[in-house]
Enzyme design. Structure first.
Site, PDB file in Angstrom:
ATOM      1  N   TYR A 141       0.814  -1.213   0.000  1.00 36.45           N
ATOM      2  CA  TYR A 141       0.000   0.000   0.000  1.00 36.45           C
ATOM      3  C   TYR A 141       0.850   1.267   0.000  1.00 36.45           C
ATOM      4  O   TYR A 141       0.445   2.282  -0.535  1.00 36.45           O
ATOM      5  CB  TYR A 141      -0.912   0.026   1.237  1.00 36.45           C
ATOM      6  CG  TYR A 141      -2.193  -0.762   1.073  1.00 36.45           C
ATOM      7  CD1 TYR A 141      -2.165  -2.130   0.864  1.00 36.45           C
ATOM      8  CD2 TYR A 141      -3.427  -0.124   1.143  1.00 36.45           C
ATOM      9  CE1 TYR A 141      -3.332  -2.852   0.726  1.00 36.45           C
ATOM     10  CE2 TYR A 141      -4.604  -0.840   1.013  1.00 36.45           C
ATOM     11  CZ  TYR A 141      -4.556  -2.201   0.806  1.00 36.45           C
ATOM     12  OH  TYR A 141      -5.717  -2.908   0.666  1.00 36.45           O
ATOM     13  N   LYS A 191       3.848 -15.605   2.865  1.00 34.46           N
ATOM     14  CA  LYS A 191       4.086 -16.344   1.621  1.00 34.46           C
ATOM     15  C   LYS A 191       5.590 -16.577   1.556  1.00 34.46           C
ATOM     16  O   LYS A 191       6.288 -16.156   0.625  1.00 34.46           O
ATOM     17  CB  LYS A 191       3.552 -15.521   0.432  1.00 34.46           C
ATOM     18  CG  LYS A 191       3.608 -16.220  -0.906  1.00 34.46           C
ATOM     19  CD  LYS A 191       2.607 -17.360  -1.062  1.00 34.46           C
ATOM     20  CE  LYS A 191       2.824 -18.082  -2.388  1.00 34.46           C
ATOM     21  NZ  LYS A 191       2.052 -19.349  -2.462  1.00 34.46           N
ATOM     22  N   ASP A 223      -2.054 -18.619   0.782  1.00 36.81           N
ATOM     23  CA  ASP A 223      -2.992 -19.364  -0.071  1.00 36.81           C
ATOM     24  C   ASP A 223      -3.681 -20.462   0.731  1.00 36.81           C
ATOM     25  O   ASP A 223      -4.903 -20.659   0.631  1.00 36.81           O
ATOM     26  CB  ASP A 223      -2.296 -19.907  -1.333  1.00 36.81           C
ATOM     27  CG  ASP A 223      -0.948 -20.561  -1.055  1.00 36.81           C
ATOM     28  OD1 ASP A 223      -0.469 -20.495   0.089  1.00 36.81           O
ATOM     29  OD2 ASP A 223      -0.374 -21.146  -1.998  1.00 36.81           O
ATOM     30  N   ASP A 247      -6.126  -7.441   3.833  1.00 37.45           N
ATOM     31  CA  ASP A 247      -7.244  -6.835   3.107  1.00 37.45           C
ATOM     32  C   ASP A 247      -8.067  -7.911   2.421  1.00 37.45           C
ATOM     33  O   ASP A 247      -9.301  -7.954   2.534  1.00 37.45           O
ATOM     34  CB  ASP A 247      -6.698  -5.843   2.071  1.00 37.45           C
ATOM     35  CG  ASP A 247      -7.804  -5.218   1.244  1.00 37.45           C
ATOM     36  OD1 ASP A 247      -8.816  -4.801   1.839  1.00 37.45           O
ATOM     37  OD2 ASP A 247      -7.676  -5.156   0.004  1.00 37.45           O
ATOM     38  N   ASP A 251     -12.039  -9.727   3.716  1.00 37.79           N
ATOM     39  CA  ASP A 251     -13.269  -9.756   2.908  1.00 37.79           C
ATOM     40  C   ASP A 251     -13.797 -11.185   2.833  1.00 37.79           C
ATOM     41  O   ASP A 251     -14.995 -11.432   2.963  1.00 37.79           O
ATOM     42  CB  ASP A 251     -13.008  -9.254   1.479  1.00 37.79           C
ATOM     43  CG  ASP A 251     -13.338  -7.774   1.310  1.00 37.79           C
ATOM     44  OD1 ASP A 251     -13.152  -7.020   2.279  1.00 37.79           O
ATOM     45  OD2 ASP A 251     -13.778  -7.382   0.206  1.00 37.79           O
TER      46      ASP A 251
HETATM   47  C1  IPM Z   1     -10.434  -1.884   3.648  1.00 34.53           C
HETATM   48  C2  IPM Z   1     -10.671  -1.244   2.305  1.00 34.53           C
HETATM   49  C3  IPM Z   1      -9.568  -0.232   2.034  1.00 34.53           C
HETATM   50  C4  IPM Z   1      -8.250  -0.992   2.010  1.00 34.53           C
HETATM   51  C5  IPM Z   1      -9.755   0.590   0.742  1.00 34.53           C
HETATM   52  C6  IPM Z   1     -11.044   1.369   0.768  1.00 34.53           C
HETATM   53  C7  IPM Z   1      -8.595   1.486   0.463  1.00 34.53           C
HETATM   54  O1  IPM Z   1     -10.768  -2.216   1.310  1.00 34.53           O
HETATM   55  O2  IPM Z   1     -10.403  -1.160   4.660  1.00 34.53           O
HETATM   56  O3  IPM Z   1     -10.281  -3.107   3.700  1.00 34.53           O
HETATM   57  O4  IPM Z   1      -7.858  -1.554   0.982  1.00 34.53           O
HETATM   58  O5  IPM Z   1      -7.589  -1.013   3.053  1.00 34.53           O
HETATM   59 MG    MG Z   2     -10.715  -4.212   2.049  1.00 37.39          MG
END
Ligand code: IPM
Ligand code: MG
Length: 362
Positions: A141, A191, A223, A247, A251
């Site tokens: 990032y 990894k 993975d 990240d 999700d």
């Molecule tokens: C999260 C989001 C952010 C990230 C985006 C909005 C930049 O996906 O907080 O997980 O990638 O950190």
């Molecule tokens: Mg995210």
């Protein structure tokens, strides 16, 4: 007690979910006798529209002087073009980085009444309860160089993954500390079979484990971790990983809780302590969901639960945090659901109503 809270609604569904969380926060203030002085600010796409900058300077200054920041979401499709110069996401990334919030905590819990909201089999998700610790101010990032240029063979681009020993140590330490207060099992994700950063990560984690003989450390390749998360999520108690892996994996993990709309997060500049007053940034793990914006549809629970984490870690109000969490569970037990977790025989409510219901029960 009195607190200064910066509220940054942001883009898409951000304003709606933030308002719901603020309703609950005000109810907490009233019931328990606290004053939350709220300072509203712009961030993300709306901030670019109004000021030209995704993180206006006064918002940063105000955030630095506050007890905590409560954020909705950033991101707007109108800034999605690959050649756009300023992006909404830079607002949130800048805030995390400039406040030094390297530790992002994302608790993943499958609530019993939402077992059917998950796409996974009930026996797989039942009882899932772990916390993901994501490094938040390093890695791909922020690493430099980060650029796109025209080379002889056409366009090229580079992002840089880089980590120092110190950056790794402080985040893995957060993982160990949290594991100490839980089932004493830490899984460090990397990894290491391919990446040099991961090999350093694994070495630092292993060295640090000497200081935590009571905690069992397991290394897992990223993975394999993504597979295990849906194959046997009960295997996990505390997970720690670098920024990008975290990240992606969080999700995925949100689906264990039934919906992205259920996953809260806290971003801190140190080791989380209940009852302490560490400054922090609190936001749902999901995005701005532009297609749902302005329709009173979005699930505000992730934001409300993030606000509960704010009470716990930044306001020192553990009892109040628990009251909010219990109120959410009560409302769900009574059968109210937003569209994303709607199930047969339950009652569908909007963002606003969900906020009011929880506020009524704190
Ligand atoms: C999260 C989001 C952010 C990230 C985006 C909005 C930049 O996906 O907080 O997980 O990638 O950190
Ligand atoms: Mg995210």
């Amino acid at each position: 007690m009195k607190f200064r809270i910066v509220v940054l609604p942001g883009d898409g569904v951000g304003p709606e979910i933030t308002q719901a969380a603020v309703d609950v926060l005000q109810a907490v203030g009233k019931k328990y006798g606290h004053t939350f002085d709220l300072y509203n600010g712009l961030i993300g796409g709306v901030a670019i529209d109004v000021t030209g900058m995704p993180l206006p300077l006064d918002v940063l200054t105000m955030s630095k002087k506050s007890d905590a920041v409560l954020l909705g979401a950033v991101g707007d499709p109108k800034f999605d073009a690959p050649d756009i110069k300023v992006r909404p996401e830079e607002g949130i990334l800048g805030l995390r980085r400039k406040l030094g919030l390297f530790a992002n905590l994302r608790p993943v819990r499958t609530l019993p009444m939402l077992i059917n909201a998950s796409n996974l089999k009930p026996e797989v998700v039942e009882g899932v309860d772990f916390i993901f610790v994501r490094e938040l101010t390093g890695g791909l990032y922020f690493g430099r160089p980060k650029k796109r240029w025209q080379a002889s063979g056409g366009w090229r681009a580079v992002d840089t993954m880089t980590y120092s020993e110190g950056e790794i140590e402080r985040i893995v330490r957060v993982g160990f500390e949290l594991a100490r207060g839980r089932k004493k099992r830490l899984i460090s994700v990397d990894k290491a079979n391919v990446l040099e950063c991961s090999r350093l990560w694994r070495q630092v984690a292993t060295d640090l484990s000497q200081s935590y003989p009571d905690v069992e450390l397991e290394h897992m390749l990223v993975d394999a971790c993504s597979m295990r998360l849906i194959q046997n999520p009960k295997h996990f108690d505390v997970i720690v990983s670098e920024n990008t892996f975290g990240d992606i994996l969080t999700d995925e993990a949100s689906m264990l809780a039934g919906s992205m709309g259920m996953l809260p997060s806290a971003s801190l500049a140190g080791i989380p302590q209940e009852g302490a007053r560490t400054p922090g940034l609190y936001e749902p793990a999901h995005g701005s969901a532009p297609r749902r914006a302005g329709q009173n549809l979005a699930n505000p629970i992730a934001t409300i639960l993030s606000m509960a984490m704010m009470l716990r870690y930044s306001c020192g109000l553990d009892r109040e945090a628990q009251a909010v969490e219990t109120a959410v569970i009560d409302v769900l037990n009574e059968g109210s659901r937003t569209y994303d977790i709607m199930d047969e025989g339950q009652r569908q409510v909007g963002t606003r109503e969900m906020g009011e219901l929880v506020a009524g029960k704190v």
